[in-house]
Design a protein around this motif. Structure first.
Motif, PDB file in Angstrom:
ATOM      1  N   ALA A 165       0.839  -1.208   0.000  1.00 51.27           N
ATOM      2  CA  ALA A 165       0.000   0.000   0.000  1.00 51.27           C
ATOM      3  C   ALA A 165       0.872   1.256   0.000  1.00 51.27           C
ATOM      4  O   ALA A 165       0.585   2.229  -0.710  1.00 51.27           O
ATOM      5  N   GLN A 166       1.937   1.221   0.772  1.00 51.30           N
ATOM      6  CA  GLN A 166       2.824   2.396   0.819  1.00 51.30           C
ATOM      7  C   GLN A 166       3.518   2.618  -0.525  1.00 51.30           C
ATOM      8  O   GLN A 166       3.722   3.757  -0.942  1.00 51.30           O
ATOM      9  N   GLU A 167       3.864   1.521  -1.204  1.00 46.82           N
ATOM     10  CA  GLU A 167       4.450   1.666  -2.546  1.00 46.82           C
ATOM     11  C   GLU A 167       3.441   2.322  -3.497  1.00 46.82           C
ATOM     12  O   GLU A 167       3.790   3.195  -4.291  1.00 46.82           O
ATOM     13  N   LEU A 168       2.201   1.876  -3.416  1.00 43.23           N
ATOM     14  CA  LEU A 168       1.163   2.410  -4.304  1.00 43.23           C
ATOM     15  C   LEU A 168       0.906   3.891  -4.026  1.00 43.23           C
ATOM     16  O   LEU A 168       0.758   4.694  -4.953  1.00 43.23           O
ATOM     17  N   LEU A 169       0.877   4.250  -2.749  1.00 43.84           N
ATOM     18  CA  LEU A 169       0.692   5.660  -2.398  1.00 43.84           C
ATOM     19  C   LEU A 169       1.904   6.470  -2.847  1.00 43.84           C
ATOM     20  O   LEU A 169       1.778   7.595  -3.335  1.00 43.84           O
ATOM     21  N   GLY A 170       3.089   5.865  -2.707  1.00 39.49           N
ATOM     22  CA  GLY A 170       4.325   6.524  -3.136  1.00 39.49           C
ATOM     23  C   GLY A 170       4.358   6.771  -4.641  1.00 39.49           C
ATOM     24  O   GLY A 170       4.932   7.765  -5.102  1.00 39.49           O
ATOM     25  N   LEU A 171       3.721   5.881  -5.404  1.00 41.69           N
ATOM     26  CA  LEU A 171       3.649   6.073  -6.857  1.00 41.69           C
ATOM     27  C   LEU A 171       2.769   7.267  -7.210  1.00 41.69           C
ATOM     28  O   LEU A 171       2.891   7.832  -8.293  1.00 41.69           O
ATOM     29  N   GLY A 172       1.825   7.594  -6.311  1.00 46.96           N
ATOM     30  CA  GLY A 172       0.935   8.726  -6.575  1.00 46.96           C
ATOM     31  C   GLY A 172      -0.543   8.368  -6.541  1.00 46.96           C
ATOM     32  O   GLY A 172      -1.386   9.204  -6.881  1.00 46.96           O
ATOM     33  N   CYS A 173      -0.869   7.146  -6.147  1.00 44.63           N
ATOM     34  CA  CYS A 173      -2.286   6.804  -5.978  1.00 44.63           C
ATOM     35  C   CYS A 173      -2.845   7.633  -4.818  1.00 44.63           C
ATOM     36  O   CYS A 173      -2.174   7.803  -3.812  1.00 44.63           O
ATOM     37  N   TYR A 174      -4.071   8.146  -4.968  1.00 47.02           N
ATOM     38  CA  TYR A 174      -4.596   9.023  -3.912  1.00 47.02           C
ATOM     39  C   TYR A 174      -5.173   8.238  -2.750  1.00 47.02           C
ATOM     40  O   TYR A 174      -5.292   8.762  -1.637  1.00 47.02           O
ATOM     41  N   GLN A 175      -5.544   6.977  -3.011  1.00 46.46           N
ATOM     42  CA  GLN A 175      -6.176   6.178  -1.961  1.00 46.46           C
ATOM     43  C   GLN A 175      -5.958   4.698  -2.258  1.00 46.46           C
ATOM     44  O   GLN A 175      -5.937   4.293  -3.409  1.00 46.46           O
ATOM     45  N   VAL A 176      -5.781   3.926  -1.205  1.00 44.73           N
ATOM     46  CA  VAL A 176      -5.667   2.476  -1.354  1.00 44.73           C
ATOM     47  C   VAL A 176      -6.859   1.833  -0.654  1.00 44.73           C
ATOM     48  O   VAL A 176      -7.134   2.114   0.520  1.00 44.73           O
ATOM     49  N   SER A 177      -7.555   0.989  -1.403  1.00 45.04           N
ATOM     50  CA  SER A 177      -8.705   0.281  -0.850  1.00 45.04           C
ATOM     51  C   SER A 177      -8.271  -1.132  -0.490  1.00 45.04           C
ATOM     52  O   SER A 177      -7.825  -1.894  -1.345  1.00 45.04           O
ATOM     53  N   LEU A 178      -8.412  -1.474   0.785  1.00 44.56           N
ATOM     54  CA  LEU A 178      -7.949  -2.770   1.286  1.00 44.56           C
ATOM     55  C   LEU A 178      -9.080  -3.781   1.185  1.00 44.56           C
ATOM     56  O   LEU A 178     -10.167  -3.556   1.735  1.00 44.56           O
ATOM     57  N   GLY A 179      -8.830  -4.889   0.496  1.00 43.50           N
ATOM     58  CA  GLY A 179      -9.908  -5.825   0.215  1.00 43.50           C
ATOM     59  C   GLY A 179      -9.866  -7.108   1.027  1.00 43.50           C
ATOM     60  O   GLY A 179      -8.828  -7.749   1.154  1.00 43.50           O
ATOM     61  N   ASP A 180     -11.063  -7.447   1.559  1.00 41.44           N
ATOM     62  CA  ASP A 180     -11.254  -8.791   2.136  1.00 41.44           C
ATOM     63  C   ASP A 180     -11.898  -9.621   1.027  1.00 41.44           C
ATOM     64  O   ASP A 180     -13.092  -9.911   1.054  1.00 41.44           O
ATOM     65  N   THR A 181     -11.089  -9.994   0.064  1.00 41.51           N
ATOM     66  CA  THR A 181     -11.544 -10.551  -1.202  1.00 41.51           C
ATOM     67  C   THR A 181     -12.371 -11.819  -1.056  1.00 41.51           C
ATOM     68  O   THR A 181     -13.298 -12.056  -1.823  1.00 41.51           O
ATOM     69  N   ILE A 182     -12.019 -12.654  -0.078  1.00 42.71           N
ATOM     70  CA  ILE A 182     -12.761 -13.904   0.071  1.00 42.71           C
ATOM     71  C   ILE A 182     -13.713 -13.857   1.274  1.00 42.71           C
ATOM     72  O   ILE A 182     -14.330 -14.860   1.622  1.00 42.71           O
ATOM     73  N   GLY A 183     -13.826 -12.682   1.884  1.00 41.49           N
ATOM     74  CA  GLY A 183     -14.812 -12.506   2.946  1.00 41.49           C
ATOM     75  C   GLY A 183     -14.584 -13.390   4.155  1.00 41.49           C
ATOM     76  O   GLY A 183     -15.502 -14.050   4.643  1.00 41.49           O
ATOM     77  N   VAL A 184     -13.345 -13.385   4.653  1.00 36.70           N
ATOM     78  CA  VAL A 184     -13.018 -14.221   5.813  1.00 36.70           C
ATOM     79  C   VAL A 184     -12.756 -13.407   7.078  1.00 36.70           C
ATOM     80  O   VAL A 184     -12.563 -13.977   8.150  1.00 36.70           O
ATOM     81  N   GLY A 185     -12.739 -12.071   6.952  1.00 41.82           N
ATOM     82  CA  GLY A 185     -12.319 -11.224   8.072  1.00 41.82           C
ATOM     83  C   GLY A 185     -13.255 -11.266   9.260  1.00 41.82           C
ATOM     84  O   GLY A 185     -14.470 -11.406   9.118  1.00 41.82           O
ATOM     85  N   THR A 186     -12.687 -11.145  10.434  1.00 36.84           N
ATOM     86  CA  THR A 186     -13.476 -11.001  11.664  1.00 36.84           C
ATOM     87  C   THR A 186     -13.054  -9.692  12.334  1.00 36.84           C
ATOM     88  O   THR A 186     -11.986  -9.149  12.039  1.00 36.84           O
ATOM     89  N   PRO A 187     -13.885  -9.172  13.251  1.00 39.36           N
ATOM     90  CA  PRO A 187     -13.625  -7.836  13.796  1.00 39.36           C
ATOM     91  C   PRO A 187     -12.264  -7.660  14.472  1.00 39.36           C
ATOM     92  O   PRO A 187     -11.628  -6.617  14.305  1.00 39.36           O
ATOM     93  N   LEU A 188     -11.804  -8.656  15.217  1.00 42.15           N
ATOM     94  CA  LEU A 188     -10.521  -8.472  15.898  1.00 42.15           C
ATOM     95  C   LEU A 188      -9.382  -8.376  14.879  1.00 42.15           C
ATOM     96  O   LEU A 188      -8.478  -7.554  15.010  1.00 42.15           O
ATOM     97  N   GLN A 189      -9.456  -9.194  13.848  1.00 38.49           N
ATOM     98  CA  GLN A 189      -8.458  -9.138  12.779  1.00 38.49           C
ATOM     99  C   GLN A 189      -8.527  -7.782  12.069  1.00 38.49           C
ATOM    100  O   GLN A 189      -7.488  -7.173  11.762  1.00 38.49           O
ATOM    101  N   THR A 190      -9.739  -7.307  11.839  1.00 34.62           N
ATOM    102  CA  THR A 190      -9.913  -6.008  11.189  1.00 34.62           C
ATOM    103  C   THR A 190      -9.301  -4.905  12.049  1.00 34.62           C
ATOM    104  O   THR A 190      -8.668  -3.980  11.535  1.00 34.62           O
ATOM    105  N   ARG A 191      -9.488  -5.018  13.362  1.00 33.66           N
ATOM    106  CA  ARG A 191      -8.891  -4.035  14.260  1.00 33.66           C
ATOM    107  C   ARG A 191      -7.369  -4.031  14.113  1.00 33.66           C
ATOM    108  O   ARG A 191      -6.749  -2.974  13.982  1.00 33.66           O
ATOM    109  N   ARG A 192      -6.762  -5.224  14.092  1.00 30.19           N
ATOM    110  CA  ARG A 192      -5.290  -5.309  13.978  1.00 30.19           C
ATOM    111  C   ARG A 192      -4.818  -4.707  12.661  1.00 30.19           C
ATOM    112  O   ARG A 192      -3.853  -3.954  12.617  1.00 30.19           O
ATOM    113  N   ILE A 193      -5.523  -5.049  11.575  1.00 36.85           N
ATOM    114  CA  ILE A 193      -5.116  -4.548  10.253  1.00 36.85           C
ATOM    115  C   ILE A 193      -5.267  -3.027  10.202  1.00 36.85           C
ATOM    116  O   ILE A 193      -4.346  -2.311   9.804  1.00 36.85           O
TER     117      ILE A 193
END
Ligand code: MG
Length: 304
Positions: A165-193
């Motif tokens: 994400a930092q590389e992408l922002l460094g390239l000049g992207c204005y925003q990085v969208s973080l994906g839970d692509t397979i829909g496995v996330g739980t709230p505690l994990q989301t908090r850590r991320i």
């Protein structure tokens, strides 16, 4: 509890692209135009219209140029499109879009299977998009998928996702969208991320792209919200199933997100009744029952 909720949240609507690209039967372009117009009428101001990938990869979106020419967004509405490479960007620019999006994975195997590139090669390719885009005045958003887990590798390092994400922002992207692509996330994990990212990246440069495959998307969204995330991706009526679990829900439904946020007094700029109408348009256009919960249950009349 809920000490740090924002007054307002920005929603990035992905149904015309992320949603429809998973549909196997071809959808007539007139239906796509109707869907986009219904989304605009509901008050959505950031809409991912299509993708300038090779029609061989995604036949459903082979009409990208024509769709872009058919839809004239009113002032204040930004249409964007996904671009896998410099050629895709040239097509998006020729179509006059003010914003494009690049996409890659936080896990090497998923990136290779999804884009046929290593992570390093994807970052190199994006350099060929972001630099000319910024010169042309086109904003670039980035997706990093599989942050919560990879269908091939399992657990994914949040630290590695942050580096990407930092590389992408460094390239000049204005925003990085973080994906839970397979829909496995739980709230505690989301908090850590989210805590890790927010220690290193300003909140306005982050978004969450949550999937509801296992019913945890809104719970994860609420965690992100409390920690300072103000940008969320969603798809009307939950259009766009999970590509790794046929028949299961994928994208968080925009109605579900708006219902929760507006019910908590958080402004979205979206009219929920009109959004439900847009969901009905999506269902008519796609021709099958869609999974969104508010889409199915409707808006209750008991709320004042
Ligand atoms: Mg998605």
């Amino acid at each position: 509890m809920f000490a740090h909720l924002p007054a307002r949240v920005s929603i990035y609507e992905v149904s015309p692209r992320d949603g429809l690209q998973n549909e196997s039967s071809p959808i007539p372009i007139e239906g796509k135009r109707r869907l986009v117009e219904a989304l605009v009428a509901a008050g959505l101001t950031r809409i991912e219209l299509t993708s300038f990938v090779s029609p061989r990869w995604v036949p459903q979106l082979a009409d990208a140029e024509t769709l872009a020419s058919l839809v004239t967004p009113p002032a204040g509405v930004t249409l964007s499109a996904l671009c896998p490479n410099a050629k895709g960007f040239e097509r998006a620019r020729a179509a006059g879009l003010p914003e494009v999006a690049v996409f890659m994975s936080a896990s090497e195997t998923h990136n290779k299977k999804n884009t046929n590139k290593t992570i390093a090669q994807s970052l190199e390719t994006f350099r060929e998009i972001v630099e000319p885009a910024l010169v042309a005045g086109v904003r670039v958003r980035a997706y990093v998928s599989t942050v919560w887990g990879c269908p091939y590798e399992g657990e994914v390092s949040a630290e590695r996702a942050l580096e990407i994400a930092q590389e992408l922002l460094g390239l000049g992207c204005y925003q990085v969208s973080l994906g839970d692509t397979i829909g496995v996330g739980t709230p505690l994990q989301t908090r850590r991320i989210c805590e890790l990212f927010l220690r290193n990246v300003p909140a306005e440069r982050l978004a969450l792209h949550l999937h509801d495959t296992r019913g945890t998307a809104l719970a994860n969204a609420l965690v992100g919200l409390e920690l300072g995330i103000r940008d969320f991706d969603s798809s009307v009526a939950g259009v766009g199933g999970c590509p790794y679990a046929p028949g299961a829900a994928g994208n968080l439904a925009t109605e579900d997100l708006v219902y929760m946020l507006e019910g908590m007094g958080i402004e979205t700029g979206v009219d929920l009744e009109k959004l439900v109408e847009a969901g009905r348009v999506a269902e008519a256009v796609i021709g099958r029952r869609l999974p969104g919960k508010v889409h199915q249950a409707g808006v209750p009349t008991l709320r004042s």
